[in-house]
Motif scaffolding. Structure first.
Motif, short mmCIF file in Angstrom:
data_model
loop_
_atom_site.label_atom_id
_atom_site.label_comp_id
_atom_site.label_asym_id
_atom_site.label_seq_id
_atom_site.Cartn_x
_atom_site.Cartn_y
_atom_site.Cartn_z
N MET A 295 0.85 -1.18 0.00
CA MET A 295 0.00 0.00 0.00
C MET A 295 0.89 1.24 0.00
O MET A 295 1.79 1.36 0.82
CB MET A 295 -0.90 -0.03 1.24
CG MET A 295 -1.81 1.15 1.33
SD MET A 295 -3.06 1.07 2.62
CE MET A 295 -4.02 -0.33 2.12
N PRO A 296 0.63 2.18 -0.90
CA PRO A 296 1.44 3.40 -0.94
C PRO A 296 1.09 4.36 0.22
O PRO A 296 -0.05 4.44 0.64
CB PRO A 296 1.10 4.03 -2.29
CG PRO A 296 -0.13 3.36 -2.76
CD PRO A 296 -0.28 2.07 -2.03
N LEU B 238 1.59 8.42 1.49
CA LEU B 238 1.91 9.80 1.11
C LEU B 238 1.94 10.67 2.35
O LEU B 238 1.29 10.38 3.35
CB LEU B 238 0.85 10.34 0.15
CG LEU B 238 0.70 9.64 -1.19
CD1 LEU B 238 -0.49 10.23 -1.94
CD2 LEU B 238 1.95 9.79 -2.00
N GLU C 74 -7.29 7.09 4.95
CA GLU C 74 -7.18 5.87 4.16
C GLU C 74 -8.31 5.87 3.15
O GLU C 74 -9.47 6.08 3.50
CB GLU C 74 -7.31 4.66 5.09
CG GLU C 74 -7.31 3.33 4.38
CD GLU C 74 -7.59 2.19 5.34
OE1 GLU C 74 -8.38 1.31 4.96
OE2 GLU C 74 -7.06 2.18 6.46
N LEU D 125 -4.77 3.71 -0.54
CA LEU D 125 -3.78 4.77 -0.35
C LEU D 125 -3.89 5.30 1.07
O LEU D 125 -4.99 5.56 1.56
CB LEU D 125 -4.02 5.90 -1.34
CG LEU D 125 -3.14 7.13 -1.23
CD1 LEU D 125 -1.70 6.79 -1.61
CD2 LEU D 125 -3.66 8.22 -2.12
N SER E 239 -2.65 8.47 3.40
CA SER E 239 -2.08 9.82 3.38
C SER E 239 -1.95 10.32 4.81
O SER E 239 -2.95 10.46 5.51
CB SER E 239 -2.98 10.78 2.61
OG SER E 239 -3.15 10.37 1.29
#
Length: 96
Positions: free
Chosen positions: A1-2, A4, A72, A76, A78
């Motif tokens: 999962m990325p 940021l 979430e 993604l 953040s």
């Protein structure tokens, strides 16, 4: 999962003391571990703060006073902000 990091998060992180930065980084790693294993350490105290559709806002305790907030959605994560309890409450009010 990325993962940021929002500008707001980075600016607040830079203003933290060196000791608090180390604690935030440790909490960040524990959150990443949580997403890999879906097992959270007790001291992390992950709490769902807000949910609307596919978007969910969570917080974790860095210290008794400092919270780390992330969003979430759709695969993604953040990181939104690092702040005190009252700052997190103000942020949540801004979402409504």
């Amino acid at each position: 999962m990325p993962f940021l990091y929002k500008q707001r998060f980075l600016k607040r992180f830079d203003r933290c003391s060196h000791d608090d930065q180390a604690l935030v980084l440790k909490t960040d790693q524990e959150i990443r571990s949580y997403y890999a294993t879906r097992h959270a350490l007790f001291g992390l105290r992950i709490k769902l703060l807000y949910a609307r559709g596919a978007e969910k806002i969570f917080e974790a305790r860095v210290t008794q006073a400092i919270r780390l907030v992330w969003a979430e959605r759709e695969g993604l994560v953040s990181f939104v902000m690092v702040g005190l309890h009252d700052e997190v409450k103000r942020y949540l009010r801004s979402l409504r």
